[in-house]
Design a protein around this motif. Structure first.
Motif, PDB file in Angstrom:
ATOM      1  N   LEU A   1      -5.244  -7.949 -39.441  1.00 42.43           N
ATOM      2  CA  LEU A   1      -6.215  -6.901 -39.121  1.00 42.43           C
ATOM      3  C   LEU A   1      -5.519  -5.562 -38.873  1.00 42.43           C
ATOM      4  CD1 LEU A   1      -8.629  -8.908 -36.779  1.00 42.43           C
ATOM      5  CD2 LEU A   1      -9.009  -8.232 -39.160  1.00 42.43           C
ATOM      6  N   VAL A   2      -4.335  -5.617 -38.249  1.00 45.93           N
ATOM      7  CA  VAL A   2      -3.564  -4.366 -38.046  1.00 45.93           C
ATOM      8  C   VAL A   2      -3.196  -3.753 -39.388  1.00 45.93           C
ATOM      9  CG1 VAL A   2      -1.372  -3.447 -37.221  1.00 45.93           C
ATOM     10  CG2 VAL A   2      -2.692  -4.991 -35.768  1.00 45.93           C
ATOM     11  N   TRP A   3      -2.719  -4.602 -40.310  1.00 42.55           N
ATOM     12  CA  TRP A   3      -2.392  -4.098 -41.644  1.00 42.55           C
ATOM     13  C   TRP A   3      -3.622  -3.534 -42.353  1.00 42.55           C
ATOM     14  CZ3 TRP A   3       2.036  -2.606 -43.268  1.00 42.55           C
ATOM     15  CH2 TRP A   3       3.204  -3.198 -42.803  1.00 42.55           C
ATOM     16  N   LEU A   4      -4.777  -4.138 -42.092  1.00 42.05           N
ATOM     17  CA  LEU A   4      -6.021  -3.649 -42.683  1.00 42.05           C
ATOM     18  C   LEU A   4      -6.339  -2.238 -42.175  1.00 42.05           C
ATOM     19  CD1 LEU A   4      -8.501  -4.325 -44.449  1.00 42.05           C
ATOM     20  CD2 LEU A   4      -9.578  -5.263 -42.407  1.00 42.05           C
ATOM     21  N   VAL A   5      -6.197  -2.049 -40.844  1.00 42.76           N
ATOM     22  CA  VAL A   5      -6.450  -0.718 -40.270  1.00 42.76           C
ATOM     23  C   VAL A   5      -5.428   0.297 -40.790  1.00 42.76           C
ATOM     24  CG1 VAL A   5      -6.510   0.608 -38.112  1.00 42.76           C
ATOM     25  CG2 VAL A   5      -7.553  -1.662 -38.214  1.00 42.76           C
ATOM     26  N   VAL A   6      -4.173  -0.112 -40.862  1.00 46.52           N
ATOM     27  CA  VAL A   6      -3.129   0.787 -41.381  1.00 46.52           C
ATOM     28  C   VAL A   6      -3.434   1.185 -42.824  1.00 46.52           C
ATOM     29  CG1 VAL A   6      -0.697   0.951 -42.037  1.00 46.52           C
ATOM     30  CG2 VAL A   6      -1.327  -0.027 -39.825  1.00 46.52           C
ATOM     31  N   GLY A   7      -3.851   0.220 -43.635  1.00 41.50           N
ATOM     32  CA  GLY A   7      -4.168   0.512 -45.031  1.00 41.50           C
ATOM     33  C   GLY A   7      -5.319   1.503 -45.165  1.00 41.50           C
ATOM     34  N   ILE A   8      -6.369   1.302 -44.331  1.00 38.07           N
ATOM     35  CA  ILE A   8      -7.512   2.222 -44.375  1.00 38.07           C
ATOM     36  C   ILE A   8      -7.076   3.642 -43.991  1.00 38.07           C
ATOM     37  CG2 ILE A   8      -9.722   2.757 -43.281  1.00 38.07           C
ATOM     38  CD1 ILE A   8     -10.202  -0.271 -43.044  1.00 38.07           C
ATOM     39  N   THR A   9      -6.218   3.730 -42.952  1.00 37.10           N
ATOM     40  CA  THR A   9      -5.739   5.046 -42.505  1.00 37.10           C
ATOM     41  C   THR A   9      -4.901   5.720 -43.586  1.00 37.10           C
ATOM     42  OG1 THR A   9      -5.693   4.238 -40.223  1.00 37.10           O
ATOM     43  CG2 THR A   9      -4.483   6.263 -40.707  1.00 37.10           C
ATOM     44  N   VAL A  10      -3.968   4.951 -44.163  1.00 36.34           N
ATOM     45  CA  VAL A  10      -3.109   5.514 -45.216  1.00 36.34           C
ATOM     46  C   VAL A  10      -3.947   5.974 -46.405  1.00 36.34           C
ATOM     47  CG1 VAL A  10      -1.326   4.947 -46.911  1.00 36.34           C
ATOM     48  CG2 VAL A  10      -1.063   4.221 -44.528  1.00 36.34           C
ATOM     49  N   ARG A  11      -4.935   5.180 -46.762  1.00 37.63           N
ATOM     50  CA  ARG A  11      -5.787   5.536 -47.899  1.00 37.63           C
ATOM     51  C   ARG A  11      -6.538   6.847 -47.639  1.00 37.63           C
ATOM     52  NH1 ARG A  11     -11.189   4.278 -49.549  1.00 37.63           N
ATOM     53  NH2 ARG A  11     -11.358   4.057 -51.815  1.00 37.63           N
ATOM     54  N   ALA A  12      -7.084   7.003 -46.422  1.00 37.79           N
ATOM     55  CA  ALA A  12      -7.821   8.228 -46.103  1.00 37.79           C
ATOM     56  C   ALA A  12      -6.912   9.454 -46.132  1.00 37.79           C
ATOM     57  CB  ALA A  12      -8.482   8.079 -44.727  1.00 37.79           C
ATOM     58  N   VAL A  13      -5.712   9.308 -45.518  1.00 40.28           N
ATOM     59  CA  VAL A  13      -4.774  10.441 -45.491  1.00 40.28           C
ATOM     60  C   VAL A  13      -4.313  10.796 -46.906  1.00 40.28           C
ATOM     61  CG1 VAL A  13      -2.499  11.201 -44.697  1.00 40.28           C
ATOM     62  CG2 VAL A  13      -4.013   9.959 -43.140  1.00 40.28           C
TER      63      VAL A  13
END
Length: 567
Positions: free
Chosen positions: A63-75
Motif C-alpha cells: 500500500l505504501v508503494w501504491l501511494v508513492v506511485g500515485i504521488t510520483v505519477r501526479a508530480v
C-alpha cells in the motif's frame, strides 16, 4: 536562402526548445512507468485479498508503494505539462522574433506583397498552431516508444500469447493515424490559407468603408464577407469531422483488441482454453494483463489525438516557412565583404553609385551604368516625371531594392548597414501622444529636446494651443492632424534622430505653400548640421533649395546633374 519544406522548418524551429522537450518526454515516461507500478500494486493487493486470504495490515508495504506511485505519477504529469508549456513558449517566441526580423529585413516593398491582415494571421493564429505540436506531440513520441515497450515486456513475461495479441493489434493505430493525418494536414493548410484571405478581405472592406457607403455598396460588402466567413466555417467543420472520425476509428481498434484479450483471459481462467500458456494464468497475472492492456494502448491513442496538432503545425509551417517572392528584388544583395574591400577613406561620408543598373521584368531597365556621388551636408534633389525611377533610387539607398548589377555604398558600407531616416508622402505616425511619436527614433530624447524639435518645424504655436502639450493624443496615421502638421511632426522626429542620411519621398506633395516653406527651411538647417539629404520632388521651389538636382529618366543623359546653390 531557398525555402525550407514544412517538415524541415519544424525541425529547425524546435532547436532552442529541444532540452525542454526532452524533459517533458522524460517526465511523461516517468508518469507512464509509475502507472505501471500502480497497476502491479493493485493486482497484488486484489490477488492477496481474494486468493491468499491476507489482510490489509499484512499488505502495508504494498500500500505504501501504491501511494508513492500515485504521488510520483501526479508530480511527473505536472512536470510534463510545465516543461511542455515552456518548450512551446520558447518556440513561439522564437518564431515571432524571426517573423519580426524577417519583416524588418524585407523592407516595405517586399512586405507590400502581403496584406497586414495576413501578417497578423501569421503572427497570431498560425504561430499559436505550433503550441500543441511542441508541447504535446513531440514529447508523446518518446513516451509512445518507451512505455508500451515496458508493458509489452511485462505481459510477455506473464503470458506470451497475450503479448503476441497486443503486438499484432498495436500497428493498426499508427497506420490509420498516418492515413487520416495526411488528409488532416491538407485540410489544415486550406484552413489557414482561407483564414488569411478572410482577414485580408475583411481589412480591405474596413479600410474602404467610407467609399462603400458613398457608392451604396455596404450591403454587397456584407454579403461577400459573410460568404468568405462561411467558407472558413465549412473548412473548420471539415477539420473537426476528420478529427472526430479518426478518434472514433482508433478507439474502435483499441477497444476490439482489449475485448479480445479479455475474452482470452476469461476463458483461460475458466479452463475453456488449455493450450499455450493459458493453463498457467492466475488471478494476479490475468488481472494485471487486463489492467495493463488499456495503458499499453493509451500512449498510442494520446499520440493519435496529438497527431492533429502535428497536422495543424504542418499547415501553419507551410506558410511560415516561405520567404516572400523576389518580385521586387531586382538583383542579389551586395555582400558586405565586397563592399568594404572596394571602399576608400573618402567614401566614409558619401553615398556612391558605382555602375548601377536596375531592371524590372515588367518595366524594363530604369538605370544603366548609373554613377553618382552624394556628400554629407548636401541636399540632393531627384527630379523627373512620374515613374521615372526617383523612388527606386531612394529604395536602392535604403536597401529596400538590390541593383541588378553594380553597387551602392552608404558611408563606405553596404546598404542597410548604416542607419537612415525615411519620410514618405504619408508619414508613419502611431497611436499615442506627441511625445510617443517624437521618441520613436530618439527614445531618450528629453522634453527640452522635443520642444526644440517642434520649434524647428514650426509647430510650437499648435502645441501651445493643446491643453496637454506633448502628452496630447495623436491618432493612428496622423489622425487629429492636418497633412502638413503630420509631415512636420514626422520631420521633427527626424530632427531628433542622429541618422547621418535623410531620405524623403515627395515630402511636400499635396501640402500648402506655408507647410512647404517650413519644411524647406528645416531641411536647410538639417543640411547645415552636416547631414546628407536626398529627396524626390516635383515641387520647383523645393528643388531650388537643393545643392544639386539629379534629373532621373532622361534617356539621353541618365547621369545628368545640375549644380544649384542653396538659397
Amino acid at each position: 536562402m531557398p525555402n525550407l519544406t514544412a517538415k524541415q522548418w519544424l525541425r529547425d524551429i524546435i532547436v532552442p526548445a529541444r532540452h525542454a522537450v526532452r524533459l517533458a518526454a522524460l517526465a511523461g515516461s516517468v508518469a507512464g512507468l509509475a502507472t505501471v507500478g500502480i497497476l502491479v500494486a493493485l493486482a497484488t493487493v486484489v490477488s492477496a485479498l481474494l486468493i491468499d486470504g491476507r489482510g490489509l495490515l499484512e499488505l502495508q508495504s504494498v500500500l505504501v508503494w501504491l501511494v508513492v506511485g500515485i504521488t510520483v505519477r501526479a508530480v511527473a504529469q505536472y512536470a510534463q505539462e510545465v516543461w511542455g508549456a515552456q518548450a512551446s513558449t520558447q518556440v513561439r517566441r522564437a518564431v515571432r522574433e524571426r517573423l519580426l526580423t524577417q519583416w524588418a529585413a524585407n523592407g516595405p516593398l517586399r512586405n507590400a506583397e502581403q496584406s497586414p491582415a495576413e501578417r497578423a494571421s501569421q503572427y497570431v493564429e498560425q504561430v499559436e498552431a505550433l503550441d500543441g505540436y511542441v508541447a504535446r506531440y513531440l514529447p508523446q513520441q518518446s513516451i509512445t516508444v518507451l512505455v508500451p515497450s515496458v508493458i509489452l515486456g511485462i505481459v510477455f513475461y506473464l503470458d506470451w500469447l497475450a503479448a503476441l495479441l497486443l503486438l499484432l493489434s498495436a500497428p493498426l493505430i499508427p497506420v490509420f493515424m498516418a492515413l487520416v493525418g495526411m488528409g488532416a494536414e491538407r485540410i489544415n493548410q486550406q484552413h489557414f490559407a482561407s483564414l488569411s484571405r478572410l482577414s485580408g478581405h475583411f481589412l480591405d472592406r474596413l479600410h474602404g468603408i467610407a467609399t462603400l457607403q458613398v457608392f451604396g455598396q455596404t450591403k454587397q460588402a456584407q454579403v461577400t464577407v459573410a460568404r468568405a466567413s462561411d467558407d472558413v466555417r465549412q473548412l473548420t467543420m471539415k477539420t473537426l469531422r476528420v478529427a472526430f472520425l479518426s478518434s472514433t476509428v482508433l478507439e474502435f481498434f483499441a477497444s476490439v483488441a482489449i475485448a479480445m484479450l479479455a475474452i482470452y483471459i476469461g476463458f483461460g481462467l475458466l479452463g475453456y482454453i488449455d493450450w499455450g500458456p493459458s493453463p498457467e494464468l492466475t488471478l494476479f497475472s490475468g488481472l494485471l494483463i487486463l489492467l495493463l492492456a488499456p495503458e499499453f494502448f493509451q500512449p498510442l491513442r494520446t499520440l493519435a489525438q496529438h497527431y492533429h496538432d502535428r497536422a495543424a503545425a504542418l499547415g501553419a509551417a507551410e506558410t511560415l516557412s516561405k520567404e516572400p517572392s523576389e518580385a521586387y528584388v531586382a538583383g542579389q544583395p551586395t555582400s558586405i565583404e565586397s563592399v568594404e574591400t572596394n571602399t576608400d577613406a573618402h567614401d566614409d561620408n558619401a553615398i556612391v553609385f558605382d555602375q548601377v543598373t536596375l531592371t524590372f521584368p515588367e518595366r524594363g531597365t530604369l538605370f544603366q551604368g548609373f554613377n553618382a556621388r552624394f556628400e554629407h551636408g548636401e541636399i540632393i534633389g531627384l527630379a523627373g516625371p512620374t515613374g521615372s525611377g526617383k523612388t527606386s533610387l531612394l529604395n536602392l539607398i535604403a536597401g529596400f531594392l538590390n541593383p541588378t548589377s553594380g553597387s551602392v555604398r552608404v558611408n563606405g558600407r553596404a546598404t542597410g548597414q548604416v542607419p537612415l531616416a525615411w519620410m514618405s508622402q504619408k508619414p508613419f505616425l502611431v497611436f499615442g501622444s506627441w511625445a510617443d511619436n517624437l521618441r520613436w527614433m530618439a527614445p531618450h530624447a528629453s522634453q527640452r529636446d522635443m520642444l526644440d524639435a517642434v520649434e524647428q518645424v514650426g509647430l510650437t504655436a499648435l502645441l501651445n494651443s493643446l491643453p496637454q502639450g506633448l502628452d496630447s493624443p495623436v491618432g493612428e496615421d496622423g489622425r487629429f492632424l492636418s497633412g502638413g502638421e503630420a509631415q512636420r511632426l514626422a520631420l521633427a522626429r527626424i530632427w531628433l534622430s542622429d541618422a547621418p542620411w535623410i531620405l524623403l519621398d515627395e515630402p511636400t506633395a499635396a501640402l500648402d505653400a506655408e507647410s512647404t516653406q517650413v519644411i524647406a527651411d528645416c531641411l536647410g538647417r538639417l543640411a547645415a548640421q552636416g547631414r546628407g539629404i536626398v529627396l524626390s520632388a516635383h515641387d520647383g521651389d523645393l528643388l531650388q533649395r537643393a545643392h544639386r538636382v539629379v534629373r532621373v529618366g532622361d534617356p539621353e543623359a541618365p547621369n545628368k546633374a545640375e549644380q544649384r546653390t542653396l538659397r
